[in-house]
Design a protein around this motif. Structure first.
Motif: not given
Length: 330
Positions: A181-206
């Motif tokens: 789970r930790r490995a997949f959570k880390w993968r998802l977290t890195r993807l959040l920032y690679r989508h180039h979303w705005d700050r609020q969307r990244i924080l909300s989804l994180f």
């Protein structure tokens, strides 16, 4: 691990309702006029369903929307995200449907996301026939388990609910495997920032992913420390979180004031610590407001003045506390 699916779903569906509709119910999304405002009628739904069977649902929403064809001034969308097999689920959808129609006398669309861990349970209608009279309600459903074999494809999709779906499925699959789970959570977290979303969307989804994919406490603390150092590891992230940005800025300012290398080093360290604390306070304030409603000035000041240990204690209390008063313990 004692997983919590409810809070993440409530936050992201409320904040990103159009994306929710586009990902799960694309035909309905195409029929809605998104240039006109939509409104959540959650209190009205609660009043209509207070005596209905509860079941194990993660979310129920009533939303007022306008259609593109202009045939109706407005119509209603009733959403359910159901987290567990429930023999009475279809009847509950029917009950909510007719009560909403009876209250507003407007067309109602009932839509359901089935988020349970099984693959066979797919209720999509409620019907009965008596003495020549027939009653039938058929409603669209989406089964999250249908995405279980295409996780990699979900991670390539830029709709935020692709990531939410992946997080939900992997939370179910890793209930007894914290390392995976930790490995997949880390993968998802890195993807959040690679989508180039705005700050609020990244924080909300994180926040949603972080809440859903819980880890044992020691592993959780290490995970959050790793998140803060993504940029330091040479990854080209637009911003890891506001925590690191604030910390670096304060560190630079403090370093300039000192004018010496020792002062710069100390300033960066203190700035990073202060930034981390401010970021934790900001995240807790957002969770408290989502769970208990708008916070008054006194509550905000209390969180902003708290030290790191106190913020952690309050964050753990939020999981089970029924009110803000219980969180603060007074």
């Amino acid at each position: 691990m004692n997983d919590d699916y409810d809070t993440p779903w409530k936050e992201v569906v409320t904040r990103y309702f159009p994306e929710f509709m586009a990902f799960y119910f694309n035909d309905a999304y195409a029929a809605i006029d998104w240039s006109r405002p939509y409104a959540f009628l959650d209190q009205e739904l609660a009043a209509l369903s207070h005596d209905a069977a509860q079941g194990r649902r993660l979310l129920d929403k009533l939303v007022r929307v306008h259609l593109r064809d202009g045939g109706e001034q407005w119509v209603l969308v009733h959403l359910e995200v159901q987290g567990r097999h429930d023999a009475g689920f279809a009847e509950r959808i029917f009950t909510y449907h007719y009560r909403v129609y009876d209250r507003y006398r407007k067309p109602v669309a009932s839509l359901a996301v089935l988020a349970d861990s099984g693959r066979r349970w797919r209720p999509s209608s409620f019907a009965y026939e008596l003495l020549g009279c027939e009653m039938c309600l058929m409603f669209p459903i989406v089964k999250l388990q249908d995405y279980a074999d295409c996780i990699d494809e979900l991670l390539l999709n830029h709709n935020p609910f692709a990531l939410v779906t992946a997080a939900h499925l992997m939370t179910q699959q890793t209930r007894h495997d914290a390392t995976r789970r930790r490995a997949f959570k880390w993968r998802l977290t890195r993807l959040l920032y690679r989508h180039h979303w705005d700050r609020q969307r990244i924080l909300s989804l994180f926040r949603a992913i972080d809440w859903m994919m819980r880890l044992p406490e020691a592993m959780e603390q290490k995970f959050h420390a790793d998140v803060l150092h993504l940029e330091e590891g040479g990854h080209a992230m637009p911003y890891v979180t506001s925590i690191e940005r604030i910390g670096r800025q304060i560190g630079r300012e403090e370093g300039r004031k000192e004018g010496r290398e020792e002062g710069r080093t100390q300033g960066r360290q203190e700035g990073r610590a202060q930034g981390r604390l401010q970021g934790q306070a900001e995240m807790l304030l957002a969770v408290l407001a989502d769970r208990y409603g708008a916070l008054d000035a006194a509550a905000r000041a209390r969180v902003e003045a708290a030290d790191e240990a106190q913020l952690h204690r309050w964050a753990h209390k939020v999981i089970h506390a029924a009110s803000l008063r219980e969180v603060f313990g007074d």
